[in-house]
Design a protein around this motif. Sequence first.
Motif, PDB file in Angstrom:
ATOM      1  N   GLU A  46      -2.328 -34.532 -32.406  1.00  0.00           N
ATOM      2  CA  GLU A  46      -1.781 -33.953 -31.181  1.00  0.00           C
ATOM      3  C   GLU A  46      -1.269 -32.557 -31.440  1.00  0.00           C
ATOM      4  OE1 GLU A  46       2.499 -34.586 -28.452  1.00  0.00           O
ATOM      5  OE2 GLU A  46       1.507 -36.172 -29.645  1.00  0.00           O
ATOM      6  N   ILE A  47      -1.734 -31.535 -30.878  1.00  0.00           N
ATOM      7  CA  ILE A  47      -0.902 -30.261 -31.176  1.00  0.00           C
ATOM      8  C   ILE A  47      -0.004 -29.995 -30.175  1.00  0.00           C
ATOM      9  CG2 ILE A  47      -1.660 -27.802 -31.270  1.00  0.00           C
ATOM     10  CD1 ILE A  47      -4.460 -28.552 -31.923  1.00  0.00           C
ATOM     11  N   ARG A  48       1.180 -29.751 -30.542  1.00  0.00           N
ATOM     12  CA  ARG A  48       2.536 -29.530 -29.481  1.00  0.00           C
ATOM     13  C   ARG A  48       2.350 -28.197 -29.280  1.00  0.00           C
ATOM     14  NH1 ARG A  48       6.964 -33.617 -31.861  1.00  0.00           N
ATOM     15  NH2 ARG A  48       5.808 -35.641 -31.189  1.00  0.00           N
ATOM     16  N   ALA A  49       3.169 -27.692 -28.091  1.00  0.00           N
ATOM     17  CA  ALA A  49       3.425 -26.235 -27.751  1.00  0.00           C
ATOM     18  C   ALA A  49       3.880 -25.454 -28.855  1.00  0.00           C
ATOM     19  CB  ALA A  49       4.253 -26.545 -26.537  1.00  0.00           C
ATOM     20  N   ASP A  50       4.728 -25.982 -29.853  1.00  0.00           N
ATOM     21  CA  ASP A  50       5.437 -25.120 -30.564  1.00  0.00           C
ATOM     22  C   ASP A  50       4.665 -25.062 -31.902  1.00  0.00           C
ATOM     23  OD1 ASP A  50       5.436 -27.945 -32.090  1.00  0.00           O
ATOM     24  OD2 ASP A  50       7.746 -27.861 -32.209  1.00  0.00           O
ATOM     25  N   GLY A  51       3.292 -25.483 -31.701  1.00  0.00           N
ATOM     26  CA  GLY A  51       2.355 -25.381 -33.002  1.00  0.00           C
ATOM     27  C   GLY A  51       2.420 -26.646 -33.827  1.00  0.00           C
ATOM     28  N   GLN A  52       3.236 -27.596 -33.943  1.00  0.00           N
ATOM     29  CA  GLN A  52       3.420 -28.427 -34.810  1.00  0.00           C
ATOM     30  C   GLN A  52       2.025 -29.510 -34.595  1.00  0.00           C
ATOM     31  OE1 GLN A  52       7.072 -30.560 -34.733  1.00  0.00           O
ATOM     32  NE2 GLN A  52       8.010 -29.203 -35.951  1.00  0.00           N
ATOM     33  N   VAL A  53       1.509 -30.089 -35.600  1.00  0.00           N
ATOM     34  CA  VAL A  53       0.503 -30.925 -35.226  1.00  0.00           C
ATOM     35  C   VAL A  53       1.009 -32.457 -35.611  1.00  0.00           C
ATOM     36  CG1 VAL A  53      -1.739 -31.635 -35.920  1.00  0.00           C
ATOM     37  CG2 VAL A  53      -1.265 -29.350 -35.977  1.00  0.00           C
ATOM     38  N   VAL A  54       1.041 -33.374 -35.069  1.00  0.00           N
ATOM     39  CA  VAL A  54       1.153 -34.643 -35.111  1.00  0.00           C
ATOM     40  C   VAL A  54       0.038 -35.590 -35.254  1.00  0.00           C
ATOM     41  CG1 VAL A  54       2.806 -36.892 -34.098  1.00  0.00           C
ATOM     42  CG2 VAL A  54       3.214 -34.375 -33.765  1.00  0.00           C
ATOM     43  N   VAL A  55       0.273 -36.447 -36.437  1.00  0.00           N
ATOM     44  CA  VAL A  55      -0.887 -37.519 -36.686  1.00  0.00           C
ATOM     45  C   VAL A  55      -0.285 -38.909 -36.334  1.00  0.00           C
ATOM     46  CG1 VAL A  55      -2.403 -38.255 -38.360  1.00  0.00           C
ATOM     47  CG2 VAL A  55      -1.525 -36.009 -38.689  1.00  0.00           C
ATOM     48  N   ARG A  56      -1.058 -39.300 -35.427  1.00  0.00           N
ATOM     49  CA  ARG A  56      -0.787 -40.806 -34.885  1.00  0.00           C
ATOM     50  C   ARG A  56      -1.867 -41.762 -35.432  1.00  0.00           C
ATOM     51  NH1 ARG A  56       2.936 -40.526 -29.962  1.00  0.00           N
ATOM     52  NH2 ARG A  56       3.606 -38.394 -30.155  1.00  0.00           N
ATOM     53  N   ARG A  57      -1.488 -43.016 -35.967  1.00  0.00           N
ATOM     54  CA  ARG A  57      -2.582 -44.140 -35.913  1.00  0.00           C
ATOM     55  C   ARG A  57      -3.133 -44.539 -34.469  1.00  0.00           C
ATOM     56  NH1 ARG A  57      -0.784 -50.107 -37.692  1.00  0.00           N
ATOM     57  NH2 ARG A  57       0.680 -49.147 -36.042  1.00  0.00           N
ATOM     58  N   HIS A  58      -4.527 -44.592 -34.359  1.00  0.00           N
ATOM     59  CA  HIS A  58      -4.949 -44.990 -33.269  1.00  0.00           C
ATOM     60  C   HIS A  58      -5.448 -46.583 -33.232  1.00  0.00           C
ATOM     61  CE1 HIS A  58      -7.526 -45.522 -29.720  1.00  0.00           C
ATOM     62  NE2 HIS A  58      -8.452 -45.838 -30.578  1.00  0.00           N
ATOM     63  N   MET A  59      -5.030 -47.358 -32.133  1.00  0.00           N
ATOM     64  CA  MET A  59      -5.112 -48.586 -32.567  1.00  0.00           C
ATOM     65  C   MET A  59      -6.219 -48.996 -31.162  1.00  0.00           C
ATOM     66  SD  MET A  59      -2.595 -52.154 -32.161  1.00  0.00           S
ATOM     67  CE  MET A  59      -1.893 -51.916 -33.783  1.00  0.00           C
ATOM     68  N   SER A  60      -7.525 -49.709 -31.697  1.00  0.00           N
ATOM     69  CA  SER A  60      -8.518 -49.727 -30.877  1.00  0.00           C
ATOM     70  C   SER A  60      -8.041 -50.871 -29.885  1.00  0.00           C
ATOM     71  CB  SER A  60      -9.789 -50.123 -31.414  1.00  0.00           C
ATOM     72  OG  SER A  60      -9.507 -51.418 -32.097  1.00  0.00           O
TER      73      SER A  60
END
Length: 104
Positions: free
Chosen positions: A35-49
């Motif tokens: 996820e790219i946030r408005a402030d430029g940070q990139v968040v990585v999340r685990r995706h669960m099918s």
Amino acid sequence: MSNTEYRITKKGQVTLPKAIREHLGVREGDEVWFEIRADGQVVVRRHMSDAARRDAIEQVRNSADANTGMTTDEYLRFTRGEDWPSADPADYPGRFPGRRGSAA
């Protein structure tokens, strides 16, 4: 966790460090979301099918029976104080492993 630089391969790939993989609870073959946030940070999340989510829910759904010897409905009635003469686990030997009144 310390900040470290990582090199991007020709294919645009970066290996997630072990500490990050462990924190996210991911392993080879799992999916992650970025996820790219408005402030430029990139968040990585685990995706669960959907299948993994159903499996996790089913494990929780079946855990009452595995841990207490009760069905989920019995356990819910017990925790609500419904249909049980006593709310004391000692009155139900073997139903609460590792607790007072248990057989274990």
